[in-house]
Write a protein that holds these residues in place. Structure first.
Motif, PDB file in Angstrom:
ATOM      1  N   LEU A 161       0.833  -1.204   0.000  1.00  0.00           N
ATOM      2  CA  LEU A 161       0.000   0.000   0.000  1.00  0.00           C
ATOM      3  C   LEU A 161       0.868   1.254   0.000  1.00  0.00           C
ATOM      4  O   LEU A 161       0.556   2.235  -0.673  1.00  0.00           O
ATOM      5  CB  LEU A 161      -0.926   0.005   1.222  1.00  0.00           C
ATOM      6  CG  LEU A 161      -2.159  -0.901   1.115  1.00  0.00           C
ATOM      7  CD1 LEU A 161      -2.920  -0.925   2.428  1.00  0.00           C
ATOM      8  CD2 LEU A 161      -3.086  -0.426   0.003  1.00  0.00           C
ATOM      9  N   ILE A 162       1.980   1.203   0.776  1.00  0.00           N
ATOM     10  CA  ILE A 162       2.866   2.371   0.817  1.00  0.00           C
ATOM     11  C   ILE A 162       3.460   2.626  -0.566  1.00  0.00           C
ATOM     12  O   ILE A 162       3.479   3.756  -1.054  1.00  0.00           O
ATOM     13  CB  ILE A 162       3.980   2.162   1.872  1.00  0.00           C
ATOM     14  CG1 ILE A 162       3.345   2.177   3.271  1.00  0.00           C
ATOM     15  CG2 ILE A 162       5.062   3.244   1.755  1.00  0.00           C
ATOM     16  CD1 ILE A 162       4.280   1.777   4.380  1.00  0.00           C
ATOM     17  N   ILE A 163       3.914   1.541  -1.218  1.00  0.00           N
ATOM     18  CA  ILE A 163       4.497   1.709  -2.558  1.00  0.00           C
ATOM     19  C   ILE A 163       3.460   2.285  -3.525  1.00  0.00           C
ATOM     20  O   ILE A 163       3.738   3.219  -4.281  1.00  0.00           O
ATOM     21  CB  ILE A 163       5.039   0.359  -3.096  1.00  0.00           C
ATOM     22  CG1 ILE A 163       6.181  -0.128  -2.201  1.00  0.00           C
ATOM     23  CG2 ILE A 163       5.515   0.502  -4.540  1.00  0.00           C
ATOM     24  CD1 ILE A 163       6.666  -1.521  -2.519  1.00  0.00           C
ATOM     25  N   ILE A 164       2.229   1.729  -3.467  1.00  0.00           N
ATOM     26  CA  ILE A 164       1.177   2.233  -4.356  1.00  0.00           C
ATOM     27  C   ILE A 164       0.903   3.700  -4.035  1.00  0.00           C
ATOM     28  O   ILE A 164       0.750   4.536  -4.938  1.00  0.00           O
ATOM     29  CB  ILE A 164      -0.107   1.390  -4.219  1.00  0.00           C
ATOM     30  CG1 ILE A 164       0.147  -0.038  -4.720  1.00  0.00           C
ATOM     31  CG2 ILE A 164      -1.258   2.010  -5.011  1.00  0.00           C
ATOM     32  CD1 ILE A 164      -0.970  -1.012  -4.414  1.00  0.00           C
ATOM     33  N   GLY A 182      13.633  -0.064 -14.103  1.00  0.00           N
ATOM     34  CA  GLY A 182      13.441  -1.495 -13.826  1.00  0.00           C
ATOM     35  C   GLY A 182      12.969  -1.708 -12.393  1.00  0.00           C
ATOM     36  O   GLY A 182      12.016  -2.454 -12.135  1.00  0.00           O
ATOM     37  N   ILE A 183      13.658  -1.026 -11.457  1.00  0.00           N
ATOM     38  CA  ILE A 183      13.266  -1.161 -10.053  1.00  0.00           C
ATOM     39  C   ILE A 183      11.846  -0.624  -9.851  1.00  0.00           C
ATOM     40  O   ILE A 183      11.034  -1.210  -9.134  1.00  0.00           O
ATOM     41  CB  ILE A 183      14.268  -0.415  -9.141  1.00  0.00           C
ATOM     42  CG1 ILE A 183      15.593  -1.187  -9.117  1.00  0.00           C
ATOM     43  CG2 ILE A 183      13.718  -0.255  -7.731  1.00  0.00           C
ATOM     44  CD1 ILE A 183      16.695  -0.490  -8.359  1.00  0.00           C
ATOM     45  N   ALA A 184      11.549   0.501 -10.521  1.00  0.00           N
ATOM     46  CA  ALA A 184      10.218   1.094 -10.372  1.00  0.00           C
ATOM     47  C   ALA A 184       9.135   0.096 -10.801  1.00  0.00           C
ATOM     48  O   ALA A 184       8.169  -0.129 -10.073  1.00  0.00           O
ATOM     49  CB  ALA A 184      10.116   2.367 -11.208  1.00  0.00           C
ATOM     50  N   ILE A 185       9.332  -0.536 -11.967  1.00  0.00           N
ATOM     51  CA  ILE A 185       8.341  -1.512 -12.451  1.00  0.00           C
ATOM     52  C   ILE A 185       8.219  -2.661 -11.468  1.00  0.00           C
ATOM     53  O   ILE A 185       7.119  -3.062 -11.061  1.00  0.00           O
ATOM     54  CB  ILE A 185       8.742  -2.061 -13.841  1.00  0.00           C
ATOM     55  CG1 ILE A 185       8.691  -0.944 -14.884  1.00  0.00           C
ATOM     56  CG2 ILE A 185       7.826  -3.212 -14.258  1.00  0.00           C
ATOM     57  CD1 ILE A 185       9.269  -1.353 -16.229  1.00  0.00           C
ATOM     58  N   MET A 186       9.369  -3.160 -11.036  1.00  0.00           N
ATOM     59  CA  MET A 186       9.373  -4.309 -10.130  1.00  0.00           C
ATOM     60  C   MET A 186       8.606  -3.996  -8.852  1.00  0.00           C
ATOM     61  O   MET A 186       7.763  -4.786  -8.405  1.00  0.00           O
ATOM     62  CB  MET A 186      10.813  -4.683  -9.810  1.00  0.00           C
ATOM     63  CG  MET A 186      10.933  -5.992  -9.103  1.00  0.00           C
ATOM     64  SD  MET A 186      12.512  -6.094  -8.281  1.00  0.00           S
ATOM     65  CE  MET A 186      12.207  -5.114  -6.832  1.00  0.00           C
ATOM     66  N   LEU A 187       8.894  -2.834  -8.254  1.00  0.00           N
ATOM     67  CA  LEU A 187       8.258  -2.477  -6.987  1.00  0.00           C
ATOM     68  C   LEU A 187       6.742  -2.347  -7.142  1.00  0.00           C
ATOM     69  O   LEU A 187       5.977  -2.827  -6.312  1.00  0.00           O
ATOM     70  CB  LEU A 187       8.830  -1.162  -6.449  1.00  0.00           C
ATOM     71  CG  LEU A 187      10.214  -1.270  -5.808  1.00  0.00           C
ATOM     72  CD1 LEU A 187      10.693   0.111  -5.372  1.00  0.00           C
ATOM     73  CD2 LEU A 187      10.202  -2.231  -4.623  1.00  0.00           C
ATOM     74  N   VAL A 188       6.317  -1.698  -8.219  1.00  0.00           N
ATOM     75  CA  VAL A 188       4.885  -1.467  -8.400  1.00  0.00           C
ATOM     76  C   VAL A 188       4.142  -2.784  -8.629  1.00  0.00           C
ATOM     77  O   VAL A 188       3.094  -3.049  -8.024  1.00  0.00           O
ATOM     78  CB  VAL A 188       4.654  -0.491  -9.573  1.00  0.00           C
ATOM     79  CG1 VAL A 188       3.199  -0.483  -9.978  1.00  0.00           C
ATOM     80  CG2 VAL A 188       5.102   0.900  -9.172  1.00  0.00           C
ATOM     81  N   VAL A 189       4.726  -3.638  -9.471  1.00  0.00           N
ATOM     82  CA  VAL A 189       4.085  -4.928  -9.736  1.00  0.00           C
ATOM     83  C   VAL A 189       4.019  -5.747  -8.453  1.00  0.00           C
ATOM     84  O   VAL A 189       2.982  -6.339  -8.109  1.00  0.00           O
ATOM     85  CB  VAL A 189       4.854  -5.688 -10.842  1.00  0.00           C
ATOM     86  CG1 VAL A 189       4.380  -7.123 -10.952  1.00  0.00           C
ATOM     87  CG2 VAL A 189       4.685  -4.974 -12.172  1.00  0.00           C
ATOM     88  N   PHE A 190       5.122  -5.722  -7.702  1.00  0.00           N
ATOM     89  CA  PHE A 190       5.163  -6.426  -6.418  1.00  0.00           C
ATOM     90  C   PHE A 190       4.064  -5.892  -5.486  1.00  0.00           C
ATOM     91  O   PHE A 190       3.331  -6.646  -4.851  1.00  0.00           O
ATOM     92  CB  PHE A 190       6.556  -6.228  -5.808  1.00  0.00           C
ATOM     93  CG  PHE A 190       6.660  -6.563  -4.352  1.00  0.00           C
ATOM     94  CD1 PHE A 190       6.783  -7.885  -3.942  1.00  0.00           C
ATOM     95  CD2 PHE A 190       6.659  -5.564  -3.390  1.00  0.00           C
ATOM     96  CE1 PHE A 190       6.881  -8.196  -2.595  1.00  0.00           C
ATOM     97  CE2 PHE A 190       6.761  -5.863  -2.048  1.00  0.00           C
ATOM     98  CZ  PHE A 190       6.860  -7.191  -1.651  1.00  0.00           C
ATOM     99  N   ALA A 191       3.949  -4.559  -5.438  1.00  0.00           N
ATOM    100  CA  ALA A 191       2.989  -3.935  -4.521  1.00  0.00           C
ATOM    101  C   ALA A 191       1.558  -4.370  -4.832  1.00  0.00           C
ATOM    102  O   ALA A 191       0.825  -4.798  -3.938  1.00  0.00           O
ATOM    103  CB  ALA A 191       3.100  -2.414  -4.610  1.00  0.00           C
ATOM    104  N   PHE A 192       1.169  -4.285  -6.110  1.00  0.00           N
ATOM    105  CA  PHE A 192      -0.212  -4.657  -6.442  1.00  0.00           C
ATOM    106  C   PHE A 192      -0.453  -6.147  -6.185  1.00  0.00           C
ATOM    107  O   PHE A 192      -1.530  -6.540  -5.760  1.00  0.00           O
ATOM    108  CB  PHE A 192      -0.527  -4.309  -7.901  1.00  0.00           C
ATOM    109  CG  PHE A 192      -0.931  -2.871  -8.066  1.00  0.00           C
ATOM    110  CD1 PHE A 192      -2.177  -2.443  -7.654  1.00  0.00           C
ATOM    111  CD2 PHE A 192      -0.052  -1.942  -8.622  1.00  0.00           C
ATOM    112  CE1 PHE A 192      -2.553  -1.117  -7.783  1.00  0.00           C
ATOM    113  CE2 PHE A 192      -0.420  -0.623  -8.757  1.00  0.00           C
ATOM    114  CZ  PHE A 192      -1.669  -0.205  -8.338  1.00  0.00           C
ATOM    115  N   ASN A 193       0.582  -6.957  -6.417  1.00  0.00           N
ATOM    116  CA  ASN A 193       0.404  -8.388  -6.176  1.00  0.00           C
ATOM    117  C   ASN A 193       0.196  -8.705  -4.706  1.00  0.00           C
ATOM    118  O   ASN A 193      -0.686  -9.478  -4.356  1.00  0.00           O
ATOM    119  CB  ASN A 193       1.600  -9.173  -6.712  1.00  0.00           C
ATOM    120  CG  ASN A 193       1.384  -9.598  -8.150  1.00  0.00           C
ATOM    121  OD1 ASN A 193       0.276  -9.960  -8.521  1.00  0.00           O
ATOM    122  ND2 ASN A 193       2.426  -9.521  -8.949  1.00  0.00           N
TER     123      ASN A 193
END
Lengths: 330, 299
Positions: free
Chosen positions: B39-42, B270-281
């Motif tokens: 949630l924090i990342i999102i 790359g890190i940005a994509i990874m973090l966001v995808v991780f967050a929603f998952n």
């Protein structure tokens, strides 16, 4: 009194992987205005299916193969789906067995209570709300204003059943079908709910078709009793006649299997055996395999209905007693 | 005569509202540690997307050829610059906006049609075969291949990426919704509603749909991750955003050839994509645990 509901030679079939099964066979009975008719029988004998067929709510694989369901002279089976929909909840209503699952968990009591009023009476939300509170008062719920805002899970089983009755009676239907309305409730609540149904019936002049397997419920509510076995009526008559002078061995068995509190301690009577499988082809009487009095003729030929002063019995044992005039061809 | 009210019937009522349930679910969600991280990342991404104009003074498209491939920590450009001297931080901010918008729209559109088809398929038997076989047909293609096909037909642009991802998410959503409809429509309260004279349409949209919201919410959340990842993948392959657009996938594609001189050009998006995808998952996972009683963790 006039007949408000007449069921004539109703045959209900189910499509299954093993072919077509006959669940209800030549069912005929009628309900007079303001009368309570109890349909009795053990689980799986076709009571609930008959009730659903009156509502036009048979499951997808079930269909009515033959027969008529006349409501005030109109055949409900000939109505278009939309015409039938306007009957449901308006002229004919139903109360279900399981109050815990018969209310939608995501809506408030008020929302669900307003549904029939808005669908059939064209009430505005506000009018329906006022009427809803009045209905809840009528069925004896305390604090009706707050109840309207509550969700089903916040009410007890008995309270939910009261809500269900309020919903079913919202549009003052002519017939109320109650499918085992007390089976899922505590014994103390059962009597309250039966009293409520009786009171509402008196107030509104509604006819009641009560479906049950509990002879105690029958004794308390019925004017007339229809006893069903394996999809067929085996005995029908006034409640007093049937209780005092049961003719069919199955009815006798049912009455004997009611536990008695008073008197000496006796073994509870059970009817041996179980219902025949729907898929089985039955030769002769449907009850013969469990009947203590089964005769040769019972095993080869299905018995006709014998009638005596409005008391009907489907049993060969009546053969000796009756005179030829009384035979009603089945 | 008024029926008596017994003692047992009197329960002190405490009115509850639907918003109460939402806030309760949210409170419970905060007990899942990973979900909180998600949630924090999102939240950060949303702030980045909304505040892009205020969080940087650089335009993401303005080139500064005198300062190319500046590493992170350079004066004035804390995340460095790319091969045209464009500020990486500013590109990251505007990229967050693009990925959020593209993901959101495609999930909303895909879920809308998926829910509609799923409801129809689950409720009407005669439509079930048709809709489900069509969705099987779409399942036969690997997702990204289907998106590639759609983009190839329509031409490459972010709008077409949205269309492609929406279409691709319809069958899986329809299948999930159909499953819930099949179980909800057998419930007694649906028969009860029918016995009160409710029409099919009313039952379907007013009584069945609200009982299917839990799986739909979980699907939408999880699918947000897939949609963002697919947008980046398509842009990386040159089928999505135009080259200069600060889309994260496109930024990685552009940075590829400078991997050794300026690795931050690839690593940061790359890190940005990874973090966001991780967050929603993880948020989707936690929601599923919360909303689906069968998936509840023991103890």
């Amino acid at each position: 009194m006039t007949d408000i509901l007449q069921i004539e030679n109703l045959n209900i079939h189910f499509r299954t992987a093993e072919g077509s099964l006959s669940a209800v066979h030549d069912l005929s009975f009628s309900v007079k205005k303001g009368e309570t008719v109890c349909v009795v029988g053990e689980s799986g004998c076709g009571k609930s299916i008959s009730a659903l067929s009156i509502m036009g709510l048979l499951p997808e694989n079930g269909h009515i193969a033959q027969g008529k369901i006349l409501f005030e002279g109109t055949d409900l089976l000939s109505l278009k789906p939309d015409q039938m929909r306007k009957m449901r909840g308006n002229k004919i209503s139903m109360v279900f067995q399981e109050p815990m699952t018969a209310l939608n968990p995501v809506f408030t009591i008020g929302y669900q209570l307003r549904e029939p009023l808005r669908i059939h009476q064209g009430f505005s939300k506000k009018q329906a709300h006022v009427k809803g509170i009045e209905l809840l008062k009528q069925v004896g719920l305390s604090l009706p204003e707050q109840r309207m805002k509550q969700y089903p899970h916040e009410l007890s089983g008995g309270m939910r059943q009261r809500v269900m009755i309020a919903m079913a009676l919202a549009c003052h239907p002519q017939i109320l079908i109650a499918d085992e309305p007390t089976t899922a409730l505590d014994v103390t609540i059962q009597a309250q709910i039966l009293d409520l149904i009786n009171d509402m019936k008196e107030q509104l002049g509604t006819s009641v078709v009560m479906i049950t397997h509990d002879m105690g419920v029958v004794a308390e509510t019925a004017d007339r009793v229809v006893v069903m076995y394996a999809g067929e009526i085996v005995e029908e008559g006034d409640v007093e006649t049937v209780f005092n002078d049961p003719q069919h061995p199955y009815t006798k068995g049912l009455l004997a299997s009611v536990p008695k509190v008073e008197g000496e301690l006796t073994q509870l009577q059970a009817i041996p055996g179980s219902l025949p499988n729907l898929g089985e082809a039955i030769v002769g009487c449907r009850f013969q395999s469990r009947c203590p009095f089964a005769m040769d003729i019972c095993r080869s030929q299905a018995p006709p209905i014998y009638e005596e002063n409005g008391h009907q019995t489907r049993c060969w044992m009546k053969e000796g007693e009756s005179i030829a005039d009384n035979i009603v061809p089945s | 005569m008024q029926p008596e009210v017994t003692q047992a019937d009197v329960v002190i009522p405490e009115p509850k509202k639907a918003s109460h349930k939402i806030s309760q679910t949210f409170k419970k969600l905060l007990k899942y540690k990973l979900a909180v991280v998600g949630l924090i990342i999102i939240g950060i991404q949303i702030v980045m997307a909304l505040g892009a104009n205020w969080l940087t003074s650089y335009d993401p498209l303005t080139q500064n050829l005198s300062l190319v491939n500046a590493p992170p920590g350079s004066a004035g450009h804390w995340l460095g610059t790319d091969n045209y001297g464009r500020d990486m931080w500013s590109r990251l901010l505007y990229g967050a906006r693009i990925s959020l918008i593209v993901g959101f729209i495609s999930v909303v559109v895909g879920t809308f049609f998926g829910v509609l088809l799923g409801l129809l398929a689950g409720y009407y038997k005669f439509l079930d075969g048709l809709i489900m076989r069509l969705s099987d047909l779409m399942f036969a293609f690997p997702g990204i291949l289907l998106a590639l096909l759609i983009v190839a037909v329509l031409g490459s642009s972010l709008t077409n990426v949205v269309i492609a991802i929406s279409i691709w998410s319809i069958p899986s959503c329809a299948r999930i919704v159909r499953g819930s409809v099949l179980s909800v429509k057998k419930q007694e309260y649906i028969t009860a509603m029918r016995s009160l004279g409710s029409s099919d349409r009313r039952i379907l949209f007013k009584h069945i749909l609200p009982n299917c919201t839990a799986p739909i919410i979980v699907f939408a959340t999880m699918h947000m991750a897939t949609a963002i990842l697919s947008t980046s993948s398509l842009s990386f392959l040159g089928l999505g955003a135009e080259p200069a657009t600060p889309e994260w996938g496109a930024m990685i594609a552009a940075g590829q050839q400078f991997m050794w001189q300026a690795p931050h050009m690839v690593i940061i998006p790359g890190i940005a994509i990874m973090l966001v995808v991780f967050a929603f998952n993880v948020v989707g996972d936690a929601l599923r645990d919360l909303l689906d009683p069968n998936m509840k963790k023991q103890g």
